[in-house]
Design a protein around this motif. Structure first.
Motif, PDB file in Angstrom:
ATOM      1  N   ARG A  43       2.643  -6.954   0.314  1.00  0.00           N
ATOM      2  CA  ARG A  43       2.996  -5.401  -1.034  1.00  0.00           C
ATOM      3  C   ARG A  43       3.259  -5.879  -2.964  1.00  0.00           C
ATOM      4  O   ARG A  43       4.173  -6.177  -2.386  1.00  0.00           O
ATOM      5  CB  ARG A  43       3.427  -3.858  -0.260  1.00  0.00           C
ATOM      6  N   LYS A  44       3.104  -5.130  -2.945  1.00  0.00           N
ATOM      7  CA  LYS A  44       3.209  -4.898  -4.558  1.00  0.00           C
ATOM      8  C   LYS A  44       2.335  -6.290  -5.161  1.00  0.00           C
ATOM      9  O   LYS A  44       3.419  -6.410  -5.732  1.00  0.00           O
ATOM     10  CB  LYS A  44       4.059  -3.857  -4.756  1.00  0.00           C
ATOM     11  N   CYS A  45       2.053  -7.169  -4.900  1.00  0.00           N
ATOM     12  CA  CYS A  45       1.296  -8.240  -5.098  1.00  0.00           C
ATOM     13  C   CYS A  45       0.219  -8.410  -5.837  1.00  0.00           C
ATOM     14  O   CYS A  45      -0.906  -9.322  -6.023  1.00  0.00           O
ATOM     15  CB  CYS A  45       1.215  -9.114  -4.217  1.00  0.00           C
ATOM     16  N   GLY A  46      -0.809  -7.126  -6.280  1.00  0.00           N
ATOM     17  CA  GLY A  46      -2.157  -7.152  -6.181  1.00  0.00           C
ATOM     18  C   GLY A  46      -2.971  -7.095  -5.157  1.00  0.00           C
ATOM     19  O   GLY A  46      -4.443  -6.664  -4.981  1.00  0.00           O
ATOM     20  N   TYR A  47      -2.654  -7.477  -3.861  1.00  0.00           N
ATOM     21  CA  TYR A  47      -3.422  -7.766  -2.377  1.00  0.00           C
ATOM     22  C   TYR A  47      -4.404  -6.359  -2.402  1.00  0.00           C
ATOM     23  O   TYR A  47      -5.546  -6.604  -1.942  1.00  0.00           O
ATOM     24  CB  TYR A  47      -3.160  -7.775  -1.478  1.00  0.00           C
ATOM     25  N   GLY A  48      -3.957  -4.820  -2.349  1.00  0.00           N
ATOM     26  CA  GLY A  48      -4.260  -3.751  -1.752  1.00  0.00           C
ATOM     27  C   GLY A  48      -5.670  -3.237  -2.940  1.00  0.00           C
ATOM     28  O   GLY A  48      -7.168  -2.815  -2.180  1.00  0.00           O
ATOM     29  N   LYS A  49      -5.095  -3.951  -3.875  1.00  0.00           N
ATOM     30  CA  LYS A  49      -6.407  -3.370  -4.780  1.00  0.00           C
ATOM     31  C   LYS A  49      -7.701  -4.749  -4.675  1.00  0.00           C
ATOM     32  O   LYS A  49      -8.994  -3.785  -4.508  1.00  0.00           O
ATOM     33  CB  LYS A  49      -5.979  -3.634  -6.778  1.00  0.00           C
ATOM     34  N   LEU A  50      -7.250  -5.807  -4.285  1.00  0.00           N
ATOM     35  CA  LEU A  50      -8.191  -6.772  -4.141  1.00  0.00           C
ATOM     36  C   LEU A  50      -9.227  -6.637  -2.536  1.00  0.00           C
ATOM     37  O   LEU A  50     -10.067  -6.302  -3.091  1.00  0.00           O
ATOM     38  CB  LEU A  50      -7.675  -8.323  -4.603  1.00  0.00           C
TER      39      LEU A  50
HETATM   40  C1  LIG Z   1      -1.670   1.422   0.165  1.00  0.00           C
HETATM   41  C2  LIG Z   1      -1.236  -0.245  -0.205  1.00  0.00           C
HETATM   42  C3  LIG Z   1      -2.196  -0.724   0.490  1.00  0.00           C
HETATM   43  C4  LIG Z   1      -1.057  -0.771  -1.564  1.00  0.00           C
HETATM   44  O1  LIG Z   1      -0.909  -2.255  -1.413  1.00  0.00           O
HETATM   45  P1  LIG Z   1      -1.176  -3.225  -2.624  1.00  0.00           P
HETATM   46  O2  LIG Z   1      -1.129  -4.169  -2.274  1.00  0.00           O
HETATM   47  O3  LIG Z   1       1.382  -2.991  -2.375  1.00  0.00           O
HETATM   48  O4  LIG Z   1      -1.500  -2.565  -3.656  1.00  0.00           O
HETATM   49  P2  LIG Z   1      -1.108  -3.646  -5.300  1.00  0.00           P
HETATM   50  O5  LIG Z   1      -0.170  -4.439  -5.119  1.00  0.00           O
HETATM   51  O6  LIG Z   1      -2.571  -4.263  -4.976  1.00  0.00           O
HETATM   52  O7  LIG Z   1      -1.133  -2.485  -6.194  1.00  0.00           O
HETATM   53  C5  LIG Z   1      -1.995  -1.462  -6.747  1.00  0.00           C
HETATM   54  C6  LIG Z   1      -1.747  -0.197  -7.640  1.00  0.00           C
HETATM   55  O8  LIG Z   1      -0.620   0.993  -6.747  1.00  0.00           O
HETATM   56  C7  LIG Z   1       0.511   0.413  -7.726  1.00  0.00           C
HETATM   57  N1  LIG Z   1       1.341   0.366  -6.156  1.00  0.00           N
HETATM   58  C8  LIG Z   1       1.539  -0.776  -5.190  1.00  0.00           C
HETATM   59  N2  LIG Z   1       2.624   0.233  -4.917  1.00  0.00           N
HETATM   60  C9  LIG Z   1       3.074   1.671  -5.150  1.00  0.00           C
HETATM   61  C10 LIG Z   1       3.800   2.302  -4.810  1.00  0.00           C
HETATM   62  N3  LIG Z   1       4.362   2.412  -3.601  1.00  0.00           N
HETATM   63  N4  LIG Z   1       4.239   3.605  -5.418  1.00  0.00           N
HETATM   64  C11 LIG Z   1       3.367   3.166  -6.490  1.00  0.00           C
HETATM   65  N5  LIG Z   1       2.792   3.219  -6.746  1.00  0.00           N
HETATM   66  C12 LIG Z   1       2.100   1.656  -6.218  1.00  0.00           C
HETATM   67  C13 LIG Z   1       1.030  -0.669  -7.883  1.00  0.00           C
HETATM   68  O9  LIG Z   1       1.687  -0.552  -8.763  1.00  0.00           O
HETATM   69  C14 LIG Z   1      -0.995  -1.003  -8.305  1.00  0.00           C
HETATM   70  O10 LIG Z   1      -0.861  -0.354  -9.651  1.00  0.00           O
HETATM   71  P3  LIG Z   1      -1.892  -0.879 -11.134  1.00  0.00           P
HETATM   72  O11 LIG Z   1      -3.111  -1.197 -10.609  1.00  0.00           O
HETATM   73  O12 LIG Z   1      -1.655  -0.080 -12.134  1.00  0.00           O
HETATM   74  O13 LIG Z   1      -0.564  -2.176 -10.946  1.00  0.00           O
HETATM   75  C15 LIG Z   1       0.273  -0.496   0.493  1.00  0.00           C
HETATM   76  O14 LIG Z   1       0.787  -0.014   0.202  1.00  0.00           O
HETATM   77  C16 LIG Z   1       0.128  -0.020   2.448  1.00  0.00           C
HETATM   78  O15 LIG Z   1      -0.252  -0.896   2.741  1.00  0.00           O
HETATM   79  N6  LIG Z   1       0.657   1.250   2.002  1.00  0.00           N
HETATM   80  C17 LIG Z   1       1.288   1.798   3.460  1.00  0.00           C
HETATM   81  C18 LIG Z   1      -1.194   2.600   4.338  1.00  0.00           C
HETATM   82  C19 LIG Z   1      -1.235   3.290   3.086  1.00  0.00           C
HETATM   83  O16 LIG Z   1       0.013   3.635   2.702  1.00  0.00           O
HETATM   84  N7  LIG Z   1      -2.477   3.500   3.746  1.00  0.00           N
HETATM   85  C20 LIG Z   1      -3.382   4.133   2.165  1.00  0.00           C
HETATM   86  C21 LIG Z   1      -3.975   5.077   3.749  1.00  0.00           C
HETATM   87  S1  LIG Z   1      -5.720   5.424   2.986  1.00  0.00           S
END
Ligand SMILES: CC(C)(COP(=O)(O)OP(=O)(O)OC[C@H]1O[C@@H](n2cnc3c(N)ncnc32)[C@H](O)[C@@H]1OP(=O)(O)O)[C@@H](O)C(=O)NCCC(=O)NCCS
Length: 186
Positions: free
Chosen positions: A103-110
Motif C-alpha cells: 500500500r501507499k506506493c501508488g498501486y491502488g490508483k493504477l
Molecule cells: C484503498 C487501497 C486500495 C488504496 O491502495 P494504495 O495502493 O495504498 O493507494 P495509492 O498508493 O494508490 O494511494 C492513492 C491515494 O490515496 C492516498 N492514501 C492511500 N492510503 C491512504 C490512507 N490510509 N489515508 C489517507 N490517504 C491515503 C495516497 O496518498 C494517494 O493520494 P494522492 O494520489 O493524492 O497522492 C488500500 O489502502 C486498501 O487495500 N485498503 C483496504 C481495502 C479498502 O479500504 N478498499 C476500499 C473498498 S471500496
C-alpha cells in the motif's frame, strides 16, 4: 514489471486472503460471492501483479443507471447475477484492495484507472460510476475523490467494526467516467 489481467476462479484462495487483509469480519464477502463475480463479469474483475507477486484486485458490475439510490442494492452478498446488466450504463465498483505490504506506493490508483480504461474500451455505453465506501476508508475515498467521484448519499450506521462501533456508508458517484479513460488497454 506491473501486469494486469482478468481474475480466474483459480485465483480464489489469494482473493480471499486479500479480502481478509482488507476488511473486517462484518464487511468480508463470502468465497461464493467472489466466485460468482468472476464467473458473471470477469472483464470487470482485474488482478494486478508484479513478477510472481499478487499485489491486489478490483471487482465491479454493470448496472442500469437509476437516479435514486437504494440501500438494498449495496448489501453484503448481493447477487451480481441478479443485478448485472451487460448493456447497462453505470459501472459499480464492488471492491478494491491492495495487500498491506504494497500500500501507499501508488498501486491502488493504477489498478483503479486500469479498470476504468478496460471498461471504456469493452463497454463504451458505460458513462457513470458508483460505489459505496465506509466513511473511514480514507485511502479509497482519496482515490475516488481524486477521480471526480462526489458524495451522493449517506447510509447511517451501515458498517459495524469488530468492536461493535457503527460507521456510515457513503455512496459516491461520477457522472462521466469516460473523461478518466485513456481509451486503450495496456
Ligand atoms: C484503498 C487501497 C486500495 C488504496 O491502495 P494504495 O495502493 O495504498 O493507494 P495509492 O498508493 O494508490 O494511494 C492513492 C491515494 O490515496 C492516498 N492514501 C492511500 N492510503 C491512504 C490512507 N490510509 N489515508 C489517507 N490517504 C491515503 C495516497 O496518498 C494517494 O493520494 P494522492 O494520489 O493524492 O497522492 C488500500 O489502502 C486498501 O487495500 N485498503 C483496504 C481495502 C479498502 O479500504 N478498499 C476500499 C473498498 S471500496
Amino acid at each position: 514489471m506491473l501486469r494486469f489481467r482478468e481474475a480466474a476462479s483459480s485465483d480464489i484462495t489469494t482473493i480471499m486472503a486479500l479480502e481478509r487483509a482488507c476488511f473486517n469480519r462484518d464487511t468480508q464477502e463470502a468465497e461464493s460471492t467472489y466466485l460468482e463475480r468472476i464467473d458473471a463479469f470477469p472483464q470487470g474483475f482485474i488482478v494486478m501483479e508484479s513478477g510472481t507477486e499478487f499485489l491486489g484486485a478490483v471487482s465491479s458490475e454493470l448496472w442500469q443507471y437509476e437516479p435514486s439510490i437504494a440501500r438494498d442494492s449495496f448489501t453484503l452478498g448481493h447477487s451480481i447475477k441478479k443485478q448485472l446488466k451487460l448493456a447497462g450504463d453505470e459501472l459499480y465498483i464492488s471492491s478494491i484492495g491492495i495487500f498491506p505490504e504494497y500500500r501507499k506506493c501508488g498501486y491502488g490508483k493504477l489498478l483503479f484507472r486500469e479498470l476504468i480504461n478496460r471498461v471504456h474500451v469493452l463497454f463504451p455505453l458505460v458513462v457513470r460510476g458508483i460505489l459505496l465506501i465506509n466513511e473511514e476508508w480514507y485511502g479509497a475515498r482519496k482515490i475516488y475523490a481524486n477521480n471526480g467521484f462526489h458524495d451522493a448519499a449517506v447510509f447511517d450506521d451501515f458498517f459495524t467494526s469488530d468492536d461493535g462501533t457503527k460507521t456510515n456508508g457513503i455512496v459516491m458517484r461520477n457522472d462521466d467516467i469516460r473523461k478518466l479513460s485513456l481509451g486503450k488497454i495496456f
